[in-house]
Design a protein around this motif. Structure first.
Motif, PDB file in Angstrom:
ATOM      1  N   GLY A 226      63.910  38.337 -12.170  1.00 12.76           N
ATOM      2  CA  GLY A 226      64.125  36.945 -11.790  1.00 12.76           C
ATOM      3  C   GLY A 226      65.348  36.403 -12.516  1.00 12.76           C
ATOM      4  O   GLY A 226      66.460  36.936 -12.415  1.00 12.76           O
ATOM      5  N   ASN A 227      65.189  35.285 -13.300  1.00  9.06           N
ATOM      6  CA  ASN A 227      66.303  34.699 -14.051  1.00  9.06           C
ATOM      7  C   ASN A 227      66.503  35.449 -15.358  1.00  9.06           C
ATOM      8  O   ASN A 227      65.809  36.430 -15.657  1.00  9.06           O
ATOM      9  CB  ASN A 227      66.053  33.209 -14.287  1.00  9.06           C
ATOM     10  N   GLN A 228      67.443  34.907 -16.145  1.00 10.62           N
ATOM     11  CA  GLN A 228      67.804  35.606 -17.386  1.00 10.62           C
ATOM     12  C   GLN A 228      66.726  35.520 -18.452  1.00 10.62           C
ATOM     13  O   GLN A 228      66.787  36.243 -19.450  1.00 10.62           O
ATOM     14  CB  GLN A 228      69.108  35.033 -17.934  1.00 10.62           C
ATOM     15  N   SER A 229      65.768  34.636 -18.250  1.00  8.74           N
ATOM     16  CA  SER A 229      64.683  34.517 -19.234  1.00  8.74           C
ATOM     17  C   SER A 229      63.472  35.356 -18.844  1.00  8.74           C
ATOM     18  O   SER A 229      62.462  35.331 -19.541  1.00  8.74           O
ATOM     19  CB  SER A 229      64.259  33.041 -19.367  1.00  8.74           C
ATOM     20  N   ALA A 230      63.550  36.084 -17.728  1.00  9.11           N
ATOM     21  CA  ALA A 230      62.421  36.896 -17.282  1.00  9.11           C
ATOM     22  C   ALA A 230      62.407  38.223 -18.040  1.00  9.11           C
ATOM     23  O   ALA A 230      63.443  38.700 -18.498  1.00  9.11           O
ATOM     24  CB  ALA A 230      62.525  37.148 -15.775  1.00  9.11           C
ATOM     25  N   PRO A 231      61.215  38.850 -18.187  1.00  8.00           N
ATOM     26  CA  PRO A 231      61.138  40.152 -18.880  1.00  8.00           C
ATOM     27  C   PRO A 231      61.938  41.225 -18.140  1.00  8.00           C
ATOM     28  O   PRO A 231      62.246  41.092 -16.956  1.00  8.00           O
ATOM     29  CB  PRO A 231      59.640  40.468 -18.871  1.00  8.00           C
ATOM     30  N   CYS A 232      62.239  42.307 -18.862  1.00  8.66           N
ATOM     31  CA  CYS A 232      63.030  43.400 -18.308  1.00  8.66           C
ATOM     32  C   CYS A 232      62.123  44.421 -17.629  1.00  8.66           C
ATOM     33  O   CYS A 232      61.103  44.832 -18.185  1.00  8.66           O
ATOM     34  CB  CYS A 232      63.836  44.098 -19.407  1.00  8.66           C
ATOM     35  N   ILE A 233      62.506  44.811 -16.439  1.00  7.35           N
ATOM     36  CA  ILE A 233      61.788  45.849 -15.706  1.00  7.35           C
ATOM     37  C   ILE A 233      62.779  46.947 -15.329  1.00  7.35           C
ATOM     38  O   ILE A 233      63.990  46.744 -15.367  1.00  7.35           O
ATOM     39  CB  ILE A 233      61.112  45.274 -14.442  1.00  7.35           C
ATOM     40  N   ASP A 234      62.189  48.112 -14.961  1.00  2.00           N
ATOM     41  CA  ASP A 234      63.034  49.252 -14.609  1.00  2.00           C
ATOM     42  C   ASP A 234      63.875  48.931 -13.373  1.00  2.00           C
ATOM     43  O   ASP A 234      63.401  48.314 -12.416  1.00  2.00           O
ATOM     44  CB  ASP A 234      62.167  50.482 -14.345  1.00  2.00           C
ATOM     45  N   PHE A 235      65.089  49.379 -13.419  1.00  2.95           N
ATOM     46  CA  PHE A 235      66.019  49.184 -12.306  1.00  2.95           C
ATOM     47  C   PHE A 235      66.069  50.482 -11.519  1.00  2.95           C
ATOM     48  O   PHE A 235      66.425  51.532 -12.033  1.00  2.95           O
ATOM     49  CB  PHE A 235      67.402  48.817 -12.858  1.00  2.95           C
ATOM     50  N   ASN A 236      65.611  50.454 -10.249  1.00  2.00           N
ATOM     51  CA  ASN A 236      65.555  51.652  -9.406  1.00  2.00           C
ATOM     52  C   ASN A 236      66.933  51.926  -8.823  1.00  2.00           C
ATOM     53  O   ASN A 236      67.329  51.367  -7.801  1.00  2.00           O
ATOM     54  CB  ASN A 236      64.525  51.462  -8.293  1.00  2.00           C
ATOM     55  N   GLU A 237      67.645  52.811  -9.488  1.00  2.00           N
ATOM     56  CA  GLU A 237      68.986  53.133  -9.031  1.00  2.00           C
ATOM     57  C   GLU A 237      68.981  53.841  -7.675  1.00  2.00           C
ATOM     58  O   GLU A 237      69.940  53.748  -6.899  1.00  2.00           O
ATOM     59  CB  GLU A 237      69.698  54.033 -10.059  1.00  2.00           C
ATOM     60  N   CYS A 238      67.852  54.575  -7.392  1.00  2.00           N
ATOM     61  CA  CYS A 238      67.786  55.338  -6.145  1.00  2.00           C
ATOM     62  C   CYS A 238      67.748  54.417  -4.926  1.00  2.00           C
ATOM     63  O   CYS A 238      68.257  54.779  -3.850  1.00  2.00           O
ATOM     64  CB  CYS A 238      66.560  56.246  -6.158  1.00  2.00           C
TER      65      CYS A 238
END
Length: 809
Positions: free
Chosen positions: A162-174
């Protein structure tokens, strides 16, 4: 208006009022008009207002935080107070930083902005969210505090949800970039990263995230298509094109090998297999020259089974050379078909033959073991043996069971142990052909194992001397014969033969039949021993019948036991091998069954009688009628039931005895085992009671010794008869050692009974002495052991103890 005129006006008004009514805003007080206080009406000015009384009138003003809709001063009919929004003026909360004005009814308040908190001095200070909640950015992201807020900084491979204050999740490069691994690679997302998986024929030029590029197999150092094949590279793969005379059997990624189509030669006399040879040659030439369109391997196998069936059923395989051509053509054609099969396991069956092939097509050679099965044959072989030293990219193993090739198609081989006997040879299994992709099968690295099911099962249930099995293979180089060379192990039983070989060919199990020859030593022992037993049993019968000094219940039991054994041994000696007359043989077997069971039943009665004499004090004898019912009635019932259940079980092709098939022999052994167990129980109890008698204070040693002697002879008798039939269970299994043991025990049986029950008894010896010496004087003392005559006090066996009920001496 000037003040003086005002006073005049007021005076006139007052005067007028005094004369008439008071004007608005005044009330009459006596003769005077006084000012009316309109503000006493609380709701006159409305909500949120203040009433101000004046002389003769009033006016309204709004409370602080409210304002009039019209003018500042108003009356009830001209104005109304409403809330004043201080936040719109811009001055409210201007002195409180990081806050915002919130209007309230009649007032306002200063509220801290999000990310700030109220301090005691009514100021708003920044909240450090990163310190307050360490997991605000998740387990991966790092928190960065900002005035009134915070931001989550994500590492590479992760993004804010979401925004910059949201937690980090895995980014699916595929998903974001479908071509990240190239045109041929497959992308696999991982936490924070990704990996590229390359299919066969591609590789990664770099780390695990590098895109896949094509592998040029043709550029490899080894000749991937063989010496006589040309390689053509394609994306992710390659193909081999073979020169004329060479083939890869339709497997474009296999090495090209030489193919010869003239491996089998035929003559005009072998024209019966011409159709099979034509199938082989046409299939071979099409592979060799790469001209004619190819049938699938499955279609070729169906054609082979059809043609081979026609050849066998036509009866054209009538000599050894034709059989050699037939088996050779079958094996060569299977070598053509095996590599062309698409399925891993292929089975084809008809009334003539049955085929099973297994194929492996991998980059690397297969490992482990492989098993193939037909209805009557089981093959166990290792893939190492199948592959051999060279692996062209495929491996196959085939098993063909020729069910219709019988003994008429075989050649006679010499039996080294036959001697001068006439030997008949039969194929006792299907002829099987085993073929593998390995070209060198003369000496295999590991033996193969073939397990055959016998087509003719032994009637006696075991391998005997009359049938001699051999593991053989067809040897065309020896003129077409069955040979044993190369068989490294063989195990035979009643139903199967397991053969191990160190080479490959066409195999079978050969059965040699020749007349059985009786062992001279066994025959001599049997005849002498049984003759001696019959003589001793006859003497026992005379002794127990005529010697009055030993008349008792036990003597009656011994007499009937000897009669049963005498008849059984007589039948055994003279009629056990009378198998020519089937009805007579069955009758002899039934009599043997009856009298041997009767002998064991009388042994059981002896154990019961000893138990009554030693353990109990009541009924120390058994009535003769009851004993005959047990000694002869029970065996008769067992024989009748057995004969009704399986009348063909009496008499075999070799002996007039019970058949070993379907467990029929247990109609004899089951009652025998039960009787032996029961007698063992009676004898153990009896021995224990005798031990107690001997340990008593005043034992009658003479009678106890007699009981001890009786018990010893009874136990010895049980051991002789019971032990004999333990070995008798295996008498007809063909084991020479067991035959010798059984014969010796059987020959000693009558002699031992005579020794134990006659010669070892003093009273009998005295009777023998009187008979031999002619002395006819009455004996001074009678030795009647436990006579059934209950009237004589001297012959009472035991006295009853009223307290225990045990026999007292």
């Amino acid at each position: 208006m000037e003040p003086k005129w005002t006073l005049v006006f007021l005076g006139l008004v007052q005067f007028g009022l005094s004369v008439q009514s008071c004007p608005p805003g005044f009330i009459k007080s006596g003769t005077n008009c006084t000012d009316e206080d309109e503000c006493e009406d609380k709701g006159l000015c409305g909500n949120y207002s203040i009433c101000h009384n004046t002389f003769g009138s009033y006016y309204c003003t709004c409370e602080e935080g409210y304002e009039s809709r019209t003018t500042t001063n108003f009356t009830s009919g001209t104005g109304q107070c409403k809330d004043l929004n201080e936040c719109l003026r811009g001055e409210a909360c201007s002195n409180v930083s990081n806050s915002k004005c919130v209007n309230t009814l009649g007032s306002y308040k200063c509220v801290c902005l999000p990310g700030f908190q109220k301090e005691e001095n009514n100021t708003c200070s920044d909240i450090n969210e990163c310190l307050r909640n360490s997991s605000v950015c998740g387990s991966i992201g790092s928190c960065n505090n900002t005035p009134g807020s915070y931001t989550c900084i994500c590492p590479q491979g992760y993004q804010n949800q979401g925004n910059q204050s949201a937690p980090c999740i895995d980014f699916n490069e595929c998903l974001r970039n479908s071509s990240i691994c190239g045109s041929f690679g497959s992308c696999n997302n991982t936490p924070g990263s990704y990996t590229c998986t390359c299919p066969q024929g591609f590789y990664k030029q770099g780390d695990k995230s590098s895109p896949c590029i094509d592998t040029d197999e043709c550029d490899s150092k080894e000749l991937i298509c063989g010496e006589y094949g040309s390689c053509m590279n394609s994306p992710g793969s390659y193909s081999c094109k073979c020169e004329t005379g060479y083939t890869n059997y339709g497997n474009n990624q296999s090495k090209c090998t030489e193919l010869k189509c003239d491996t089998v030669n035929t003559t005009p006399t072998q024209a019966g297999v011409g159709k099979l040879l034509s199938l082989f040659v046409s299939s071979c030439e099409s592979l060799r020259n790469h001209t004619a369109p190819q049938l699938s391997g499955e279609s070729l196998l169906q054609d082979l089974m059809k043609v081979s069936g026609e050849v066998v059923s036509s009866g054209n395989i009538n000599d050894s050379s034709t059989l050699s051509v037939f088996l050779g053509a079958m094996e060569d054609t299977l070598h053509l078909i095996g590599p062309q099969l698409n399925e891993s396991v292929t089975r084809v069956e008809n009334s003539i033959s049955e085929t099973c092939l297994e194929v492996k097509k991998n980059v690397t050679p297969p490992t482990g073991r492989v098993t193939l099965n037909t209805n009557d044959v089981h093959l166990n072989i290792s893939w190492k043996t199948v592959v051999g030293e060279q692996y062209p990219g495929f491996a196959y193993v085939g098993l063909v069971s020729h069910k219709a090739l019988n003994s008429t198609n075989t050649s006679v081989v010499e039996e080294p142990n036959a001697g001068s006997r006439t030997v008949e040879y039969y194929l006792n299994s299907p002829v099987v052909t085993v073929c593998v992709s390995n070209k060198k099968t003369e000496l295999l690295p590991e033996p193969i194992t073939l397990t055959f099911k016998h087509q003719q099962v032994l009637q006696e249930g075991a391998v005997s001397e009359q049938r001699n099995y051999s593991c053989v293979f067809w040897a065309p180089e020896d003129g077409g014969t069955w040979s044993r060379n190369g068989c490294v192990g063989a195990v035979f039983n009643a139903t199967h033969a397991m053969c191990s070989w160190n080479h490959l060919s066409s195999f079978a199990v050969l059965m040699a039949l020749y007349p059985i020859e009786d062992n001279f030593e066994l025959v001599l022992i049997t005849r002498i021993g049984l003759s001696l037993s019959l003589l001793c049993l006859f003497l026992c019968i005379l002794t127990f019948s005529l010697c009055r000094a030993i008349k008792s219940t036990r003597t009656t039991i011994h007499l009937q036991l000897c009669v049963c054994l005498f008849i059984a041994n007589f039948l055994f000696l003279f009629f056990i091998s009378s198998t020519k007359n089937e009805i007579g043989c069955s009758f002899v077997a039934g009599l043997l069954h009856f009298f041997f069971l009767s002998a064991f039943c009388w042994m059981l009665l002896e154990g019961v009688q000893l138990y009554l004499m030693v353990v109990l004090v009541f009924h120390t004898t058994i009535r003769l009628l009851y004993m005959c019912a047990v000694g002869y009635g029970i065996p008769l019932i067992i024989v009748i039931i057995s004969a009704m259940a399986n009348p063909s079980g009496y008499g075999t092709t070799r002996h007039c005895w019970l058949s070993l098939e379907n467990g029929f022999i247990w109609s004899f052994f089951a009652p025998v085992c039960l009787i032996v167990v029961l007698n063992s129980f009676f004898f153990i109890i009896t021995v224990w009671k005798l031990a107690a008698k001997f340990s008593s204070l005043n034992p009658d040693l003479s009678k106890l010794k007699k009981l001890k002697g009786f018990l010893v002879t009874a136990v010895a008798q049980l051991c002789v008869l019971g032990g004999m039939w333990v070995f008798g269970c295996f008498m007809f299994q063909g084991n020479v050692v067991i035959l010798y043991i059984f014969t010796l025990l059987n020959s000693l049986q009558g002699a031992l009974i005579f020794i134990m029950h006659c010669l070892m008894r003093k009273s009998v010896r005295e009777e023998y002495s009187k008979l031999c010496g002619g002395v006819c004087r009455p004996p001074k003392k009678r030795y009647s052991e436990f006579s059934t005559n209950q009237s004589s006090n001297s012959q009472r066996p035991l006295r009853s103890a009223p307290s225990t009920g045990e026999s007292q001496i």
